[in-house]
Design a protein around this motif. Structure first.
Motif, PDB file in Angstrom:
ATOM      1  N   ASN A 125       0.858  -1.175   0.000  1.00 26.80           N
ATOM      2  CA  ASN A 125       0.000   0.000   0.000  1.00 26.80           C
ATOM      3  C   ASN A 125       0.894   1.225   0.000  1.00 26.80           C
ATOM      4  OD1 ASN A 125      -2.748  -1.150   0.177  1.00 26.80           O
ATOM      5  ND2 ASN A 125      -2.015  -1.953   2.129  1.00 26.80           N
ATOM      6  N   HIS A 133       4.458  -2.508   3.020  1.00 22.96           N
ATOM      7  CA  HIS A 133       4.258  -3.870   2.526  1.00 22.96           C
ATOM      8  C   HIS A 133       2.983  -4.490   3.071  1.00 22.96           C
ATOM      9  CE1 HIS A 133       7.979  -4.182   0.327  1.00 22.96           C
ATOM     10  NE2 HIS A 133       8.640  -3.692   1.358  1.00 22.96           N
ATOM     11  N   ALA A 134       2.378  -5.324   2.237  1.00 26.29           N
ATOM     12  CA  ALA A 134       1.158  -6.008   2.628  1.00 26.29           C
ATOM     13  C   ALA A 134       1.393  -6.864   3.869  1.00 26.29           C
ATOM     14  CB  ALA A 134       0.659  -6.880   1.475  1.00 26.29           C
ATOM     15  N   GLN A 141      -5.509 -10.304   0.327  1.00 23.07           N
ATOM     16  CA  GLN A 141      -5.911  -8.968   0.769  1.00 23.07           C
ATOM     17  C   GLN A 141      -5.858  -7.982  -0.386  1.00 23.07           C
ATOM     18  OE1 GLN A 141      -2.602  -7.207   3.325  1.00 23.07           O
ATOM     19  NE2 GLN A 141      -1.843  -9.304   3.046  1.00 23.07           N
ATOM     20  N   ILE A 143      -4.723  -4.469  -2.022  1.00 24.02           N
ATOM     21  CA  ILE A 143      -3.584  -3.571  -1.860  1.00 24.02           C
ATOM     22  C   ILE A 143      -3.623  -2.510  -2.977  1.00 24.02           C
ATOM     23  CG2 ILE A 143      -1.915  -4.920  -0.533  1.00 24.02           C
ATOM     24  CD1 ILE A 143      -1.892  -5.071  -4.269  1.00 24.02           C
TER      25      ILE A 143
END
Length: 288
Positions: A125, A133-134, A141, A143
């Motif tokens: 993100n 970082h995710a 998820q 992003i």
């Protein structure tokens, strides 16, 4: 699965690694319908090897007349795939990553069950221009940005938005494409399943030869992104980021003058719109 996937592999002077990468693609439990391998004018026997594969195992090879970088090669393969007009997805691969046998099957199943139009194996993100970082503990998820290597993308979206920007050559092309996707109202996801084994990561250190050319292209292409998708907040974040990196190079790098010069040239070339392969990664000589 009645899903047709066009796998795209970009290669340049990594013949032995490429052979292993191809073996992993052919070993997928759900194989792609076609494997398009784009050779960026390699000089290590890659072209001769690929000529022995042409037409076998649904492999189609494209030979570039010059090194167009990952962006140019992926764009070429996407354009070829769209002319076939039969594919549901593009699966973008690199020649230095080996994928587990379940990689494509897992990507297809998860993107089919969600409203994502692009699903990557790595992503992040953005917060004030910086990548966050995710969450590694969340398997699937949404992003802001997905790394193009290993990502699966709906062909209809590529048809609508066009392929990657060839002018980027290397670096940030997937970031720009992610912005295009989100601005068109679509969602991007990341699947943390550990299905990829990446062999050659980044520039190999903070102040290496590789980071010299990578930093140049990163600075130039970030400038391209600001020009193409301007936002005041992102512009402020971009300025802060570039100043921070320039100061770091000026203070800490053993070759500080050259590093500062390369980054400043990258920004200047981005402002002027000088795209494509402007700096040779091998010789570190400017071509334009």
């Amino acid at each position: 699965m009645n899903i047709k996937v066009c796998a795209i592999v970009v290669t340049y002077n990594r013949l032995e690694t490429l052979k292993t990468a191809i073996a992993h693609i052919l070993g997928q439990t759900v194989p792609p319908s076609e494997i398009v391998i784009v050779d960026n004018n390699s000089t290590d026997g890659t072209k001769e090897y690929l000529q022995t594969l042409q037409g076998k195992n649904s492999i189609h090879c494209i030979y570039m007349e010059s090194n167009t970088g990952s962006a140019g090669a992926i764009a070429k393969a996407m354009t070829y795939g769209l002319t076939r007009n039969t594919y549901d997805y593009f699966w973008i691969l690199d020649d230095d990553t080996f994928y587990a046998a379940n990689a494509l099957k897992d990507l297809i199943e998860n993107i089919e069950q969600t409203d994502f139009v692009m699903l990557g194996l790595h992503g992040a993100n953005f917060k004030m221009g910086a990548k966050v970082h995710a969450d590694p503990n969340v398997r699937l998820q949404e992003i802001d940005y997905a790394m193009i290597d290993g990502a699966i993308i709906k062909a209809d979206v590529v048809r609508q938005l066009g392929p990657l920007c060839e002018e980027f050559f290397m670096m940030c092309d997937d970031q720009e494409y992610s912005i295009r996707i989100r601005r068109a109202g679509y969602k991007i996801g990341v699947l943390k399943n550990g299905a990829d084994d990446r062999q050659l990561l980044g520039g190999g250190g903070q102040f290496t030869k590789a980071t010299l050319w990578r930093n140049y292209y990163s600075a130039r292409n970030h400038t391209f992104i600001i020009k193409k998708h301007f936002s005041f907040i992102e512009f402020i974040a971009y300025c802060y980021h570039q100043v921070k990196l320039l100061l770091t190079a000026a203070i800490l790098a053993p070759d500080r003058f050259r590093r500062v010069k390369f980054r400043l040239l990258g920004i200047w070339h981005g402002i002027r719109g000088v795209g494509g392969r402007t700096l040779d990664p091998g010789t570190l000589k400017f071509l334009k």
